[in-house]
Design a protein around this motif. Structure first.
Motif, PDB file in Angstrom:
ATOM      1  N   VAL A  50       0.869  -1.175   0.000  1.00 11.91           N
ATOM      2  CA  VAL A  50       0.000   0.000   0.000  1.00 11.91           C
ATOM      3  C   VAL A  50       0.905   1.224   0.000  1.00 11.91           C
ATOM      4  O   VAL A  50       1.877   1.279   0.768  1.00 11.91           O
ATOM      5  CB  VAL A  50      -0.921   0.021   1.242  1.00 11.91           C
ATOM      6  N   TYR A  51       0.600   2.207  -0.879  1.00 17.95           N
ATOM      7  CA  TYR A  51       1.393   3.428  -0.856  1.00 17.95           C
ATOM      8  C   TYR A  51       0.495   4.652  -0.806  1.00 17.95           C
ATOM      9  O   TYR A  51      -0.651   4.623  -1.228  1.00 17.95           O
ATOM     10  CB  TYR A  51       2.337   3.503  -2.061  1.00 17.95           C
ATOM     11  N   ASP A  52       1.045   5.733  -0.241  1.00 14.80           N
ATOM     12  CA  ASP A  52       0.328   6.998  -0.118  1.00 14.80           C
ATOM     13  C   ASP A  52       0.302   7.687  -1.482  1.00 14.80           C
ATOM     14  O   ASP A  52       1.360   7.913  -2.092  1.00 14.80           O
ATOM     15  CB  ASP A  52       1.031   7.896   0.913  1.00 14.80           C
ATOM     16  N   VAL A  53      -0.897   8.019  -1.962  1.00 12.20           N
ATOM     17  CA  VAL A  53      -1.041   8.601  -3.305  1.00 12.20           C
ATOM     18  C   VAL A  53      -0.346   9.953  -3.402  1.00 12.20           C
ATOM     19  O   VAL A  53       0.189  10.309  -4.458  1.00 12.20           O
ATOM     20  CB  VAL A  53      -2.539   8.717  -3.665  1.00 12.20           C
ATOM     21  N   LYS A  54      -0.314  10.691  -2.300  1.00 13.50           N
ATOM     22  CA  LYS A  54       0.269  12.037  -2.343  1.00 13.50           C
ATOM     23  C   LYS A  54       1.792  11.993  -2.247  1.00 13.50           C
ATOM     24  O   LYS A  54       2.490  12.569  -3.076  1.00 13.50           O
ATOM     25  CB  LYS A  54      -0.316  12.885  -1.216  1.00 13.50           C
ATOM     26  N   SER A  55       2.326  11.319  -1.214  1.00 15.48           N
ATOM     27  CA  SER A  55       3.778  11.309  -1.003  1.00 15.48           C
ATOM     28  C   SER A  55       4.486  10.198  -1.758  1.00 15.48           C
ATOM     29  O   SER A  55       5.689  10.229  -1.935  1.00 15.48           O
ATOM     30  CB  SER A  55       4.080  11.160   0.485  1.00 15.48           C
ATOM     31  N   GLU A 112       1.302   8.538 -15.021  1.00 17.85           N
ATOM     32  CA  GLU A 112       0.187   7.620 -14.749  1.00 17.85           C
ATOM     33  C   GLU A 112      -0.490   7.961 -13.432  1.00 17.85           C
ATOM     34  O   GLU A 112      -1.717   7.952 -13.339  1.00 17.85           O
ATOM     35  CB  GLU A 112       0.674   6.173 -14.718  1.00 17.85           C
ATOM     36  N   ILE A 113       0.300   8.252 -12.397  1.00 19.73           N
ATOM     37  CA  ILE A 113      -0.284   8.580 -11.091  1.00 19.73           C
ATOM     38  C   ILE A 113      -1.128   9.846 -11.197  1.00 19.73           C
ATOM     39  O   ILE A 113      -2.219   9.942 -10.623  1.00 19.73           O
ATOM     40  CB  ILE A 113       0.824   8.734 -10.036  1.00 19.73           C
ATOM     41  N   GLU A 114      -0.645  10.849 -11.937  1.00 22.75           N
ATOM     42  CA  GLU A 114      -1.398  12.096 -12.091  1.00 22.75           C
ATOM     43  C   GLU A 114      -2.714  11.883 -12.822  1.00 22.75           C
ATOM     44  O   GLU A 114      -3.679  12.612 -12.625  1.00 22.75           O
ATOM     45  CB  GLU A 114      -0.544  13.127 -12.840  1.00 22.75           C
ATOM     46  N   SER A 115      -2.790  10.852 -13.666  1.00 24.83           N
ATOM     47  CA  SER A 115      -4.006  10.616 -14.457  1.00 24.83           C
ATOM     48  C   SER A 115      -5.035   9.769 -13.722  1.00 24.83           C
ATOM     49  O   SER A 115      -6.159   9.632 -14.183  1.00 24.83           O
ATOM     50  CB  SER A 115      -3.638   9.923 -15.780  1.00 24.83           C
ATOM     51  N   LEU A 116      -4.650   9.180 -12.574  1.00 20.22           N
ATOM     52  CA  LEU A 116      -5.567   8.288 -11.863  1.00 20.22           C
ATOM     53  C   LEU A 116      -6.566   9.065 -11.031  1.00 20.22           C
ATOM     54  O   LEU A 116      -6.252  10.136 -10.487  1.00 20.22           O
ATOM     55  CB  LEU A 116      -4.779   7.343 -10.936  1.00 20.22           C
ATOM     56  N   ASP A 117      -7.783   8.534 -10.927  1.00 25.45           N
ATOM     57  CA  ASP A 117      -8.730   9.055  -9.950  1.00 25.45           C
ATOM     58  C   ASP A 117      -9.156   7.905  -9.037  1.00 25.45           C
ATOM     59  O   ASP A 117      -8.726   6.771  -9.207  1.00 25.45           O
ATOM     60  CB  ASP A 117      -9.945   9.708 -10.634  1.00 25.45           C
ATOM     61  N   SER A 118     -10.002   8.197  -8.061  1.00 30.01           N
ATOM     62  CA  SER A 118     -10.320   7.214  -7.027  1.00 30.01           C
ATOM     63  C   SER A 118     -11.016   5.980  -7.571  1.00 30.01           C
ATOM     64  O   SER A 118     -10.984   4.920  -6.957  1.00 30.01           O
ATOM     65  CB  SER A 118     -11.184   7.856  -5.941  1.00 30.01           C
ATOM     66  N   SER A 119     -11.666   6.083  -8.730  1.00 28.87           N
ATOM     67  CA  SER A 119     -12.406   4.939  -9.263  1.00 28.87           C
ATOM     68  C   SER A 119     -11.615   4.156 -10.302  1.00 28.87           C
ATOM     69  O   SER A 119     -12.083   3.170 -10.820  1.00 28.87           O
ATOM     70  CB  SER A 119     -13.718   5.422  -9.906  1.00 28.87           C
ATOM     71  N   THR A 120     -10.396   4.606 -10.602  1.00 28.77           N
ATOM     72  CA  THR A 120      -9.617   3.981 -11.670  1.00 28.77           C
ATOM     73  C   THR A 120      -8.832   2.791 -11.143  1.00 28.77           C
ATOM     74  O   THR A 120      -8.121   2.895 -10.147  1.00 28.77           O
ATOM     75  CB  THR A 120      -8.637   5.007 -12.287  1.00 28.77           C
ATOM     76  N   GLY A 171      -6.986   6.780   7.110  1.00 29.55           N
ATOM     77  CA  GLY A 171      -7.152   8.203   6.827  1.00 29.55           C
ATOM     78  C   GLY A 171      -6.322   8.708   5.675  1.00 29.55           C
ATOM     79  O   GLY A 171      -6.455   9.862   5.278  1.00 29.55           O
ATOM     80  N   HIS A 172      -5.448   7.876   5.126  1.00 27.43           N
ATOM     81  CA  HIS A 172      -4.638   8.282   3.970  1.00 27.43           C
ATOM     82  C   HIS A 172      -5.339   7.858   2.687  1.00 27.43           C
ATOM     83  O   HIS A 172      -5.899   6.768   2.600  1.00 27.43           O
ATOM     84  CB  HIS A 172      -3.254   7.605   4.004  1.00 27.43           C
ATOM     85  N   ARG A 173      -5.279   8.718   1.671  1.00 23.28           N
ATOM     86  CA  ARG A 173      -5.686   8.295   0.337  1.00 23.28           C
ATOM     87  C   ARG A 173      -4.551   7.452  -0.224  1.00 23.28           C
ATOM     88  O   ARG A 173      -3.429   7.928  -0.388  1.00 23.28           O
ATOM     89  CB  ARG A 173      -5.944   9.506  -0.555  1.00 23.28           C
ATOM     90  N   ALA A 174      -4.825   6.179  -0.431  1.00 21.01           N
ATOM     91  CA  ALA A 174      -3.762   5.237  -0.770  1.00 21.01           C
ATOM     92  C   ALA A 174      -4.223   4.311  -1.880  1.00 21.01           C
ATOM     93  O   ALA A 174      -5.387   4.298  -2.272  1.00 21.01           O
ATOM     94  CB  ALA A 174      -3.362   4.432   0.472  1.00 21.01           C
TER      95      ALA A 174
END
Length: 643
Positions: free
Chosen positions: A21-26, A67-75, A104-107
């Motif tokens: 699991v990785y943090d989407v932001k960091s 690729e990470i920049e193009s992802l959204d939560s449903s992808t 609590g992290h978006r991951a």
């Protein structure tokens, strides 16, 4: 790892495939499982100090960022990547990811399938085909050399390739040409090669000349008699491959050497493949007659085709007829070769649907290959399998044809779907438990208030309205209880249990739902049938099925049968209700789907039942048609006979 609960935490940690699991932001790792630690060589603490960029080669980081920049939560992210292990070697992986909330992290939750061996097999096949096509399409060896160097570099992930040729007197090797990927600063390295004459046994090409064998070079050091050490160190070269070009008599005619700045896990079979290709190049070099060359290449191609461990077929480019299939295809799809040769794709009907063939033919008609397209394939017995296709145009005997390699990914896709469904149900369960808990408090207050008012009111009309309010409160309570039963743990307390006894008790408990004019038939056989089950949870499953059958049947009979079949106990609950449409049947086990009237259920009973049966290693299936009732068939592994 609270994001998926104890059961799914174990599924994550003990999964044989690397997961993290990785943090989407960091982009920092938040959690890794044991398989990732073992496969990649980093300790858990090292992983948690790293970002996902740290396990990628620098050349892939820009693509990763995009690729990470193009992802959204449903992808759902799916891709083929190269990863760096702790020892610096590169592996090929297929990465699949879905977004989750992790404390609590978006991951994103990642599953990494190591496809290094598959990639190696594909790389060997692509390299062989590429070199074979170059030789077939070249008028001279001089014309073929730069194209061969480029083909091997591109298909096998080398950055630089060069040719050394034996001079006519046979005493030394001379540098005779090179090819490199764009941006590779090769000038100093090439100049150093052109300035030297290599004798037998000296340097990398000289050593290969002396031994006549291919060699995988893991370290390029002066100890290996590498004559261009300074230029190699300036380029950061780390690995190499050297193989001889030999003629019919076994005499070495030249040496090809390839280098890379990245480390790959050594492929023990690749040097032998290149040595085999070196023989073909030597034969090309000695034989000027093009027809003779094509005949020898066709013989070698046929061996690679027939002995390929993956199913393979050759068909006409226009799609009209199948020309040949290999033994792996015969075993996988159940046909005899004579049943296929000369048939059209439509006649054989393997590709499902047949219209998918256009997606393969269209790029091939432009001279492009097809890489890993997924489709459904049908065996002779009618079984549908999920497959990946690789197709390449290959001209045989001056006829344009298609070579297609097939990889069966059915089992992998099923396992992947089960994991995703488990995660989805866990998320639904957490939400349902929270909502049910919050609703219980106001419902309790309503019960207290109506009880208070009933003691203070004597008006019959008002008391009747209070009774209606309380009745609706009880309905809501039953709905909440159904939701809570779905969210409870599916941990099993198994014991050997007589299923016939459970079914009789369940029928008695469900009897309150039987309508007038509906009879119950219990067909439980003469001998007891036992299985290792959690009796409490399995009893709930039986009550759900019999209750549903009573509610679906207005007139007629509900039949409950129990029989041992092979190594399973089979329970069937049959009703004579109105049945279901195909659309309803396909959704019947999904959470919150119900065919009942509003207020009679929330659509969790069958979802709970399927979860319990799956946890027992069993299956539950539905057979139904509109107007013909329904049959739920439940299969459980047999246990010891009841005492």
């Amino acid at each position: 790892m609270r994001f998926i609960g104890e059961t799914y935490r174990l599924l994550f940690e003990k999964n044989p495939l690397p997961m993290w699991v990785y943090d989407v932001k960091s982009l920092y790792f938040l959690a890794v499982n044991d398989a990732a630690v073992e496969r990649y060589g980093y300790s858990r603490n090292e992983f948690l100090r790293m970002t996902i960029k740290d396990i990628r080669p620098p050349s892939e980081v820009p693509r990763l960022t995009r690729e990470i920049e193009s992802l959204d939560s449903s992808t759902e992210s799916i891709g083929i990547w190269r990863h760096i292990k702790r020892d610096g070697t590169l592996i090929d992986v297929e990465v699949r990811g879905n977004e989750i909330d992790f404390d609590g992290h978006r991951a994103r939750l990642i599953l990494a399938l190591d496809i290094t061996e598959r990639a190696r097999a594909e790389r060997r096949l692509r390299t062989e085909y590429a070199v074979t096509r170059v030789l077939e399409g070249s008028a001279s060896f001089r014309e073929a050399v730069p194209r061969i160097l480029r083909a091997v570099c591109e298909e096998a992930d080398w950055e630089y390739g060069e040719l050394w040729r034996c001079l006519p007197d046979g005493d030394v090797l001379r540098w005779e040409g090179a090819w490199h990927v764009e941006g590779f600063p090769s000038r100093e390295f090439e100049n150093a090669g052109q300035a030297i004459a290599v004798r037998r046994g000296v340097g990398i090409p000289g050593t290969t000349w002396a031994t006549g064998r291919p060699e995988w070079l893991d370290e390029l050091t002066p100890a290996r008699h590498f004559q261009r050490t300074r230029a190699a160190e300036a380029l950061g070269l780390r690995q190499g491959l050297s193989f001889p070009i030999t003629g019919h008599s076994g005499r070495v005619l030249g040496i090809m050497v390839f280098f890379s700045r990245a480390s790959h896990e050594p492929d023990p079979t690749f040097p032998d493949l290149m040595a085999d290709l070196g023989v073909r190049m030597g034969q090309f070099l000695e034989a000027e007659h093009a027809d003779d060359v094509r005949r020898q290449l066709a013989e070698r191609f046929s061996k690679a085709f027939y002995l390929n461990p993956l199913p393979a077929i050759i068909s006409r480019l226009d799609g009209s007829r199948l020309i040949d299939v290999n033994e792996s295809f015969v075993r996988a799809f159940g046909y005899r070769r004579e049943e296929l040769i000369g048939k059209t794709a439509a006649e054989v009907n393997i590709l499902q649907p047949i219209e998918n063939r256009a997606a393969i033919l269209e790029p091939l008609s432009r001279g492009e290959g097809v890489r890993g397209i997924e489709t459904v394939l049908r065996t002779k017995g009618g079984e549908l399998r999920q497959g990946r296709l690789w197709s390449e145009r290959v001209d045989l005997a001056s006829e344009p044809t298609i070579l297609t390699i097939i990889e069966d990914v059915t089992d992998y896709r099923r396992a992947e779907a089960r994991l995703i469904e488990s995660e989805r149900l866990a998320s639904i369960g957490r939400t349902a438990a929270f909502v049910a808990h919050e609703l219980n408090t106001p419902l309790t207050n309503i019960a207290l208030l109506t009880a208070n008012l009933r003691g203070q009111i004597t008006d019959p009309a008002l008391r009747d309205r209070l009774d209606r309010i309380d009745a609706q409160r009880r309905v809501a309570g039953k709905i909440i209880e159904g939701v809570l039963s779905f969210t409870r743990s599916t941990d099993l307390k198994k014991e050997t249990t007589d299923l016939g006894v459970l079914l009789r008790i369940a029928a008695e408990q469900a009897a309150a739902f039987r309508r007038e004019g509906v009879s119950l038939a219990l067909d439980l056989g003469d001998a007891s049938v036992s299985a290792s089950v959690d009796p409490l949870k399995m009893s709930q499953v039986f009550v759900n099925l019999i209750k549903n059958a009573f509610q679906a049947t207005e007139q007629g009979t509900v039949t409950v049968s129990l029989r041992p079949e092979a190594a399973t106990a089979v329970v069937r609950v049959r009703d004579t209700g109105k049945g279901m449409s195909p659309e309803e049947r396909d959704q019947i086990f999904k959470p919150f789907f119900t065919t009942k009237a509003r207020g009679e259920g929330v659509g969790l009973g069958l979802t709970f039942s399927k979860t319990v049966v799956d946890a027992h290693g069993g299956q539950i299936e539905l057979e139904t048609e509109p107007g013909k009732g329904a049959v739920f068939a439940l299969r459980l592994p047999l246990g010891s006979p009841a005492a």
